[in-house]
Design an enzyme around this catalytic site. Structure first.
Site, PDB file in Angstrom:
ATOM      1  N   SER A  69      76.879 -39.331  -1.596  1.00 38.37           N
ATOM      2  CA  SER A  69      77.495 -38.636  -2.421  1.00 38.37           C
ATOM      3  C   SER A  69      76.904 -38.316  -3.741  1.00 38.37           C
ATOM      4  O   SER A  69      77.408 -37.704  -4.785  1.00 38.37           O
ATOM      5  CB  SER A  69      78.683 -39.692  -3.018  1.00 38.37           C
ATOM      6  OG  SER A  69      79.728 -39.532  -2.185  1.00 38.37           O
ATOM      7  N   LYS A  72      76.890 -35.011  -5.224  1.00 40.94           N
ATOM      8  CA  LYS A  72      77.783 -34.384  -6.170  1.00 40.94           C
ATOM      9  C   LYS A  72      77.284 -34.129  -7.664  1.00 40.94           C
ATOM     10  O   LYS A  72      77.953 -33.326  -8.364  1.00 40.94           O
ATOM     11  CB  LYS A  72      79.018 -35.385  -6.252  1.00 40.94           C
ATOM     12  CG  LYS A  72      79.808 -35.380  -4.886  1.00 40.94           C
ATOM     13  CD  LYS A  72      80.677 -36.527  -4.791  1.00 40.94           C
ATOM     14  CE  LYS A  72      81.511 -36.779  -3.534  1.00 40.94           C
ATOM     15  NZ  LYS A  72      82.060 -37.912  -3.102  1.00 40.94           N
ATOM     16  N   SER A 129      84.387 -40.260  -7.457  1.00 47.02           N
ATOM     17  CA  SER A 129      83.506 -39.756  -6.259  1.00 47.02           C
ATOM     18  C   SER A 129      84.483 -39.097  -5.277  1.00 47.02           C
ATOM     19  O   SER A 129      84.343 -39.459  -3.905  1.00 47.02           O
ATOM     20  CB  SER A 129      82.863 -41.146  -5.751  1.00 47.02           C
ATOM     21  OG  SER A 129      81.828 -40.437  -4.791  1.00 47.02           O
ATOM     22  N   LYS A 231      75.319 -41.367 -10.608  1.00 38.94           N
ATOM     23  CA  LYS A 231      76.208 -41.198  -9.607  1.00 38.94           C
ATOM     24  C   LYS A 231      75.565 -42.225  -8.295  1.00 38.94           C
ATOM     25  O   LYS A 231      74.460 -42.037  -8.393  1.00 38.94           O
ATOM     26  CB  LYS A 231      76.176 -39.794  -8.986  1.00 38.94           C
ATOM     27  CG  LYS A 231      77.303 -39.492  -7.896  1.00 38.94           C
ATOM     28  CD  LYS A 231      78.699 -39.609  -8.323  1.00 38.94           C
ATOM     29  CE  LYS A 231      79.785 -39.507  -7.439  1.00 38.94           C
ATOM     30  NZ  LYS A 231      79.784 -40.643  -6.600  1.00 38.94           N
TER      31      LYS A 231
END
Length: 391
Positions: A69, A72, A129, A231
């Site tokens: 993730s 992202k 997320s 993140k």
């Protein structure tokens, strides 16, 4: 015995000259310290000083890896660019497709066939997320998630991130979906630098959508250590990863770790590496933009010397223990023959210190220097013969 011609030729001949320099600093540098005794259980890692670009620590930072993730960050970067140039507004709404609604993994819990404001979609991606939010954004901006992923890859290449190939907007496992710790650190740095008005979303700890409140998965936001983004990521192949940034006393560091074994390891290693970077290193200002570093000798010019200057502020990242052993010198071939145009590179500033590679910064002529006329040249030649001067 040397003739007059011999002496003149020797004077005009290029000599490599080193001048000791003391004083302050100039320009932004990229200095890479040599290997450190520090280690980490992360499979890949990099720690970078935001202001200088200096790499304080790295471990397989150029090795292709699944980013999960952390992908992202690039997905959001693409949206931030459109917000910045006016192609997108926070108040615009995005349609939620069945594909986005059905996607598994972490979710924002958007509803199919509804429309959601961009400002909510971005928080759904950054804070929660949400894979559903990332796909909805990709479809809105690229037509399809696949087309958007191709655009992500092209944009990464334009930014110089040659280790990145994106196959989706979420980080969902794909054997061809890869980036590097170095590339992720660069995306993070560019996000912070280019989008100061939007970056604070990364520091938001909670977001509620569809009456469901979720907390930010970045563990460092809760540790009172100056962290303000970015993140986390996790898949079986990627392990546990984190791209993070923190500021202390006006200095920012950016960290990427990946391949860790647990949530607790991700938190522990992230905190430890950032603490180490702030504790062991400091930024030192050598010269400000336009500062005169030294003077170069001029041959057959209207002035005997020309000031050498830098065209950027120079800031150097050093281990605190290396500061007193730093050596700075100016290197050029001279005397420099006139005419000389202001802005011409004439020399380099060389900086050496323990535990880092030598750094070189170009130095430029600060002034124009005209060439002497015939009688001036004769006078200069006589002065050289009498006094041995190169002027």
């Amino acid at each position: 015995m040397k003739t007059v011609a011999d002496k003149l030729n020797a004077a005009v001949g290029r000599m490599r000259i080193h001048l000791g320099v003391t004083g302050m600093l100039v320009a932004m540098l990229v200095c890479v310290p040599q290997a450190s005794a520090l280690d980490t259980s992360a499979r890949e890692a990099i720690l970078v000083d935001y202001d200088t670009g200096s790499i304080l620590f790295q471990k397989d930072a150029d090795k292709p890896m699944p980013p999960a993730s952390m992908t992202k960050i690039m997905t959001v970067f693409m949206a931030f660019e459109r917000l910045k140039d006016g192609r997108l507004s926070m108040d615009d709404t995005i349609a939620i497709s069945e594909k986005a609604w059905r996607k598994g993994g972490s979710k924002m819990f958007v509803k199919v066939n509804t429309r959601v404001a961009v400002q909510d979609i971005l928080r759904g991606i950054i804070v929660q997320s949400g894979n559903d939010a990332a796909i909805a954004l990709a479809e809105a901006l690229g037509g399809t998630e696949e087309a958007f992923a191709e655009e992500m890859t092209r944009r990464a290449q334009e930014l110089g991130l040659t280790g990145s190939t994106f196959r989706n907007a979420t980080g969902w496992p794909d054997p061809e979906h890869r980036t590097t710790a170095y590339d992720l650190s660069r995306i993070a740095i560019e996000t912070i630098r280019r989008f100061p008005e939007y970056y604070p979303i990364y520091s938001e700890k909670t977001f509620t959508y569809n009456k469901i409140k979720q907390g930010n998965r970045n563990p460092l936001l809760y540790k009172n250590m100056g962290s303000d983004g970015l993140k986390t990521g996790h898949t079986e192949a990627a392990g546990y990863g984190l791209t993070a940034s923190a500021m202390r006393n006006g200095r920012r560091l950016v960290l990427v770790v990946n391949g860790l074994e647990s949530v607790s390891a991700r938190s522990r290693e992230g905190e430890a590496l950032l603490d180490w970077g702030f504790r062991e290193f400091e930024n030192y200002s050598l010269f400000e933009k336009g500062a005169v570093v030294a003077n170069a000798d001029v041959w057959l010019g209207s002035a005997k010397t020309v000031p050498l200057t830098v065209d950027k502020d120079v800031v150097l990242t050093l281990k605190r223990t290396s500061r007193q052993k730093m050596k700075v010198s100016v290197v050029y071939e001279g005397p420099v023959p006139a005419p000389i145009a202001a802005g011409t590179q004439l020399a380099i500033l060389k900086v050496s210190a323990p535990d880092m590679e030598d750094v070189t910064i170009p130095l430029y002529a600060a002034d124009d220097v005209a060439q002497l006329g015939v009688f001036g040249k004769v006078g200069a030649a006589v002065e050289y013969l009498v006094w041995g001067s190169g002027g």
